[in-house]
Design a protein around this motif. Sequence first.
Motif, PDB file in Angstrom:
ATOM      1  N   LYS A 347      28.571 -48.151 -15.362  1.00 45.52           N
ATOM      2  CA  LYS A 347      28.967 -47.963 -14.470  1.00 45.52           C
ATOM      3  C   LYS A 347      30.664 -47.006 -14.303  1.00 45.52           C
ATOM      4  CE  LYS A 347      27.706 -48.713  -9.736  1.00 45.52           C
ATOM      5  NZ  LYS A 347      26.936 -47.176  -9.630  1.00 45.52           N
ATOM      6  N   ALA A 348      31.503 -47.520 -14.781  1.00 49.18           N
ATOM      7  CA  ALA A 348      32.855 -47.079 -14.364  1.00 49.18           C
ATOM      8  C   ALA A 348      32.302 -45.772 -15.450  1.00 49.18           C
ATOM      9  CB  ALA A 348      33.914 -47.540 -15.175  1.00 49.18           C
ATOM     10  N   SER A 349      31.686 -45.876 -16.956  1.00 48.41           N
ATOM     11  CA  SER A 349      31.673 -45.214 -17.439  1.00 48.41           C
ATOM     12  C   SER A 349      30.542 -43.732 -16.897  1.00 48.41           C
ATOM     13  CB  SER A 349      30.852 -45.418 -19.075  1.00 48.41           C
ATOM     14  OG  SER A 349      29.623 -45.494 -19.098  1.00 48.41           O
ATOM     15  N   GLY A 350      29.736 -43.637 -16.179  1.00 45.48           N
ATOM     16  CA  GLY A 350      29.440 -42.345 -16.031  1.00 45.48           C
ATOM     17  C   GLY A 350      27.924 -42.778 -16.017  1.00 45.48           C
ATOM     18  N   VAL A 351      26.681 -43.903 -16.334  1.00 49.24           N
ATOM     19  CA  VAL A 351      25.552 -44.333 -16.333  1.00 49.24           C
ATOM     20  C   VAL A 351      24.847 -44.581 -14.738  1.00 49.24           C
ATOM     21  CG1 VAL A 351      24.127 -46.277 -17.501  1.00 49.24           C
ATOM     22  CG2 VAL A 351      26.144 -44.964 -18.096  1.00 49.24           C
ATOM     23  N   GLN A 352      24.073 -43.871 -14.352  1.00 53.94           N
ATOM     24  CA  GLN A 352      23.377 -44.532 -13.630  1.00 53.94           C
ATOM     25  C   GLN A 352      22.605 -45.431 -13.958  1.00 53.94           C
ATOM     26  OE1 GLN A 352      25.000 -42.105 -11.640  1.00 53.94           O
ATOM     27  NE2 GLN A 352      23.366 -42.185 -10.133  1.00 53.94           N
ATOM     28  N   PHE A 353      22.721 -46.864 -13.142  1.00 57.33           N
ATOM     29  CA  PHE A 353      21.989 -48.173 -13.427  1.00 57.33           C
ATOM     30  C   PHE A 353      21.111 -47.680 -12.174  1.00 57.33           C
ATOM     31  CE2 PHE A 353      21.929 -51.952 -13.577  1.00 57.33           C
ATOM     32  CZ  PHE A 353      21.500 -53.520 -15.209  1.00 57.33           C
ATOM     33  N   VAL A 354      20.140 -48.683 -12.504  1.00 59.35           N
ATOM     34  CA  VAL A 354      18.807 -48.656 -11.291  1.00 59.35           C
ATOM     35  C   VAL A 354      18.381 -50.188 -11.351  1.00 59.35           C
ATOM     36  CG1 VAL A 354      16.887 -48.085 -10.852  1.00 59.35           C
ATOM     37  CG2 VAL A 354      18.712 -46.520 -11.104  1.00 59.35           C
ATOM     38  N   THR A 355      18.182 -51.514 -10.619  1.00 61.65           N
ATOM     39  CA  THR A 355      17.466 -52.378 -10.830  1.00 61.65           C
ATOM     40  C   THR A 355      16.308 -52.379  -9.973  1.00 61.65           C
ATOM     41  OG1 THR A 355      19.866 -53.617 -11.417  1.00 61.65           O
ATOM     42  CG2 THR A 355      18.255 -54.672 -10.341  1.00 61.65           C
ATOM     43  N   LEU A 356      15.295 -53.220 -10.770  1.00 59.12           N
ATOM     44  CA  LEU A 356      14.254 -53.166 -10.104  1.00 59.12           C
ATOM     45  C   LEU A 356      13.673 -54.680 -10.093  1.00 59.12           C
ATOM     46  CD1 LEU A 356      11.780 -49.951 -10.986  1.00 59.12           C
ATOM     47  CD2 LEU A 356      14.085 -50.064  -9.505  1.00 59.12           C
ATOM     48  N   LEU A 357      13.518 -55.160  -8.923  1.00 61.57           N
ATOM     49  CA  LEU A 357      13.362 -56.738  -9.104  1.00 61.57           C
ATOM     50  C   LEU A 357      11.763 -56.453  -9.211  1.00 61.57           C
ATOM     51  CD1 LEU A 357      15.173 -57.474  -6.350  1.00 61.57           C
ATOM     52  CD2 LEU A 357      16.307 -57.945  -8.072  1.00 61.57           C
ATOM     53  N   ALA A 358      11.443 -55.928  -9.444  1.00 62.37           N
ATOM     54  CA  ALA A 358       9.981 -55.789  -9.351  1.00 62.37           C
ATOM     55  C   ALA A 358       9.553 -54.384 -10.095  1.00 62.37           C
ATOM     56  CB  ALA A 358       8.866 -56.740  -8.729  1.00 62.37           C
ATOM     57  N   LEU A 359       7.845 -53.946 -10.604  1.00 63.65           N
ATOM     58  CA  LEU A 359       7.184 -52.846 -10.791  1.00 63.65           C
ATOM     59  C   LEU A 359       6.205 -52.801 -10.796  1.00 63.65           C
ATOM     60  CD1 LEU A 359       7.439 -49.675 -11.296  1.00 63.65           C
ATOM     61  CD2 LEU A 359       7.797 -49.879 -13.585  1.00 63.65           C
TER      62      LEU A 359
END
Length: 413
Positions: A347-359
């Motif tokens: 995240k600090a490097s600019g990455v968009q981070f998404v966490t999905l507990l389930a899809l």
Amino acid sequence: MSAGVVNTGATDQAEAPEPGGVAEPAGVGDERLRRWRLVLGGEDADGTGCSLTGQDAAMDGALGALYGNGKGGKARAGRERSAGLGASAPSVARWLGDIRTYFPSSVVQVMQRDAIDRLGLSTLLLEPEMLEAVEADVHLVGTLLSLNKAMPETTKETARAVVRKVVEDLEKRLATRTRATLTGALDRSARIHRPRHHDIDWNRTISANLKHYLPEYRTIVPERLIGYGRASQSVKKEVVLCIDQSGSMAASVVYASVFGAVLASMRSINTRLVVFDTAVVDLTDQLDDPVDVLFGTQLGGGTDINRALAYCQSQITRPADTVVVLISDLYEGGIRNEMLKRVAAMKASGVQFVTLLALSDEGAPAYDREHAAALAALGAPAFACTPDLFPDVMAAAIEKRPLPIPDTGSPGQ
């Protein structure tokens, strides 16, 4: 007690309605008793006084084989239910044919799932005749994938055909909207404010300059131009799908593989698909066929999220243009603090981070609440996502705007 409730709810056609009540049309009371009889089964529940014949008795037998009292023995039509389909493929195949005759597809899928869970019929799915008889859905695909390594060669071709049918149905439902939603997001993220003349987005430029309208000249002075980047067909975003393939994530693996194939078909997105348990496998080179991706997974086993994220992190070359999607219930078997440090570093490097507990469409998942809360504290909230919502989540991540997180009240949000 239940039977008493049913009898009380039925109104005799010859009786006058109670004051303020409404008499039921002829036959409604009988139909209500019939339905309650099918729900309650036989023996003590047979206090309805309603006997079943013909197709109703056959339906009752199909229900009883799965949801009966487990005492065994041969059921008397319309009187007693006895659970058990037996261990032979022919008897199960006949039962599968019966339920497809008597019940709609959505109910058949639920009953099949219950039969696999309650009666331990998974091993029978290794037989081609059985696979040809079942109603294919996402949950069945998950079961087949978990049996993949034990599946005999004679069954694999049939299993792939079943999986392909489900995957193609999902692609038809999800692909068009996903491409449209993400194409719009990519275009908006690529807009520039000093475009060349043929790159100007005139609709948005006019909208942004309406306040500069000169009525005497009936024209707008475009003080601010909005346009698209010249390299509109080049790769604009990198997407990394990092998928937990532990047994509880079966439906999510199926949906994620389909979405991975859809994203990979878009020239503006460079898609990487990584699956993991305690090992990490990169299936990016198989993304042209989601069926190959699915059969490249191995459901079950442990979980090492930290190791998987370490691999994904090593593949990132353009952090400001990268979206990492971790799909996991967060039950980490690796090094927790290292996992959180990697997320923070990305995240600090600019990455968009998404966490999905389930899809998936399976409702609220089980997940590690402590890890979800820790990720939320890092600005990476974890939440469950339905397949229909996934395109909107990805569009928001691409445009770097707040994610459309469902309001479920979980600690990870």
